[in-house]
Every structure is written in structure tokens, then in C-alpha cells.
Design an enzyme around this catalytic site. Structure first.
Site, PDB file in Angstrom:
ATOM      1  N   HIS A 171       0.821   5.195   0.967  1.00 28.49           N
ATOM      2  CA  HIS A 171       0.102   6.250   1.701  1.00 28.49           C
ATOM      3  C   HIS A 171       0.216   7.575   0.944  1.00 28.49           C
ATOM      4  CE1 HIS A 171      -0.043   4.165   5.760  1.00 28.49           C
ATOM      5  NE2 HIS A 171       0.980   3.526   5.240  1.00 28.49           N
ATOM      6  N   HIS A 207       0.847  -1.190   0.000  1.00 23.15           N
ATOM      7  CA  HIS A 207       0.000   0.000   0.000  1.00 23.15           C
ATOM      8  C   HIS A 207       0.883   1.240   0.000  1.00 23.15           C
ATOM      9  CE1 HIS A 207       0.572  -1.402   4.131  1.00 23.15           C
ATOM     10  NE2 HIS A 207       0.629  -0.119   4.479  1.00 23.15           N
TER      11      HIS A 207
HETATM   12  P1  5GP Z   1       1.425   0.563   7.373  1.00 27.62           P
HETATM   13  O1  5GP Z   1       1.867   0.915   8.761  1.00 27.62           O
HETATM   14  O2  5GP Z   1       1.345  -0.939   7.146  1.00 27.62           O
HETATM   15  O3  5GP Z   1       2.213   1.266   6.307  1.00 27.62           O
HETATM   16  O4  5GP Z   1      -0.034   1.158   7.244  1.00 27.62           O
HETATM   17  C1  5GP Z   1      -1.192   0.430   7.379  1.00 27.62           C
HETATM   18  C2  5GP Z   1      -2.320   1.423   7.391  1.00 27.62           C
HETATM   19  O5  5GP Z   1      -3.524   0.740   7.140  1.00 27.62           O
HETATM   20  C3  5GP Z   1      -2.484   2.158   8.723  1.00 27.62           C
HETATM   21  O6  5GP Z   1      -2.379   3.557   8.500  1.00 27.62           O
HETATM   22  C4  5GP Z   1      -3.871   1.753   9.192  1.00 27.62           C
HETATM   23  O7  5GP Z   1      -4.553   2.804   9.809  1.00 27.62           O
HETATM   24  C5  5GP Z   1      -4.546   1.328   7.896  1.00 27.62           C
HETATM   25  N1  5GP Z   1      -5.554   0.289   8.053  1.00 27.62           N
HETATM   26  C6  5GP Z   1      -5.404  -0.901   8.685  1.00 27.62           C
HETATM   27  N2  5GP Z   1      -6.538  -1.611   8.623  1.00 27.62           N
HETATM   28  C7  5GP Z   1      -7.432  -0.851   7.923  1.00 27.62           C
HETATM   29  C8  5GP Z   1      -8.800  -1.054   7.533  1.00 27.62           C
HETATM   30  O8  5GP Z   1      -9.422  -2.073   7.811  1.00 27.62           O
HETATM   31  N3  5GP Z   1      -9.386  -0.042   6.819  1.00 27.62           N
HETATM   32  C9  5GP Z   1      -8.720   1.105   6.475  1.00 27.62           C
HETATM   33  N4  5GP Z   1      -9.397   2.036   5.774  1.00 27.62           N
HETATM   34  N5  5GP Z   1      -7.432   1.328   6.838  1.00 27.62           N
HETATM   35  C10 5GP Z   1      -6.801   0.357   7.546  1.00 27.62           C
END
Ligand code: 5GP
Ligand code: ZN
Length: 138
Positions: free
Chosen positions: A101, A99
Site C-alpha cells: 500500500h 501487495h
Molecule cells: P490488505 O488488507 O489485504 O492489506 O488490503 C487489501 C486491499 O485491497 C484493501 O485496501 C482493499 O480495498 C483492496 N481491494 C480488494 N479488492 C480490490 C479490487 O477488486 N480492486 C481494487 N482496486 N482494490 C481492491
């Protein structure tokens, strides 16, 4: 991937605040808005991280990030924007489905994000490192 939350969201099996969708990607609002307008660009196929993502989808993710950035600029009163993409736990990845951001920024918002202390590195080490990386890249 049966137990991957982002596979389910990207493919519409779990509802999300979707801002864009095509055959390859879905763009949603992050459920934890680090800042208002915080979006996630998700491929519909499961790829754990940047290493697994096929090059043509990596290129498309950046094109979509540009579109999302322009949409932020047009619809919100923003002063800047960060793209952030974590790979591996050590880098802060918490969901093991690629993903990207998209983080709109305002002047005076949390200045700690993102923030790293600088590592001290000699010019010799810098040259050695650049040579090593350059051999792999060319
Ligand atoms: P990472 O730390 O892996 O780069 O970011 C994961 C992101 O996914 C976090 O910002 C978290 O808030 C978001 N996230 C995790 N689960 C969900 C979900 O079920 N729905 C949405 N919309 N965001 C999610
Ligand atoms: Zn997945």
C-alpha cells in the site's frame, strides 16, 4: 492462480484504475481509498506474501514505491506518506496476493491510522530478542 482477484487485476483481466505498468508489476488505485491517492503495488505473478516474493521483486517493489511516492508529492498537496504491507490475517492481510500500500497523508487526517499501543518490554528481553533476530539476519 485462477481465483485470485489481484492476479486478474495485475494481468489486466479485470479493469482497474492503473497508474503504472511494466513486465513485473501493476500499480492501481485501491477501490477503497483509505485516503485520496491510496495505491496498491501488485506483482503480476502470484506470490501470497512477502515471504514468497523473490528478493529481486521485493527490491523492485520498493523502487516502485519510491517512484509512486514522488508522483504523489508532485501531483498532490500532501504532507507525508506511509508504506504499508500486511502479511497474514493476523496482520490484516485480506487479499492473499502480495501487495504494497502507498498512502499519501495530510496533516490532520485520521490520526488513528496506523496506530498501535506500545508493548512493554524489559531491557533484558529487548537484548535477548535482538540477539535472536541478529543470529538469523547475519
Ligand atoms: P490488505 O488488507 O489485504 O492489506 O488490503 C487489501 C486491499 O485491497 C484493501 O485496501 C482493499 O480495498 C483492496 N481491494 C480488494 N479488492 C480490490 C479490487 O477488486 N480492486 C481494487 N482496486 N482494490 C481492491
Ligand atoms: Zn494472485
Amino acid at each position: 492462480m485462477d481465483n485470485c482477484i489481484f492476479c486478474k487485476i495485475a494481468n489486466g483481466l479485470i479493469p482497474s484504475a492503473t497508474v503504472y505498468e511494466d513486465e513485473d508489476f501493476r500499480i492501481i488505485l485501491d477501490m477503497n481509498q483509505k485516503i485520496r491517492g491510496h495505491m496498491l503495488i501488485l506483482p503480476k505473478q502470484h506470490y501470497a506474501d512477502l515471504y514468497e516474493l523473490p528478493p529481486q521483486l521485493a527490491a523492485k517493489a520498493m523502487l516502485l514505491a519510491q517512484k509512486a511516492a514522488k508522483a504523489c508529492q508532485k501531483t498532490m498537496d500532501i504532507d507525508g506518506l506511509n508504506l504499508l504491507q500486511n502479511n497474514g490475517e493476523a496482520a490484516g492481510q485480506s487479499v492473499m496476493h502480495f501487495h504494497l500500500h502507498v498512502l499519501p497523508r495530510k496533516k490532520g487526517d485520521d490520526p488513528k491510522f496506523p496506530a498501535w499501543d506500545e508493548e512493554s518490554i524489559s531491557s533484558e528481553e529487548m537484548k535477548e530478542l535482538a540477539d535472536k533476530l541478529s543470529q538469523q539476519l547475519s
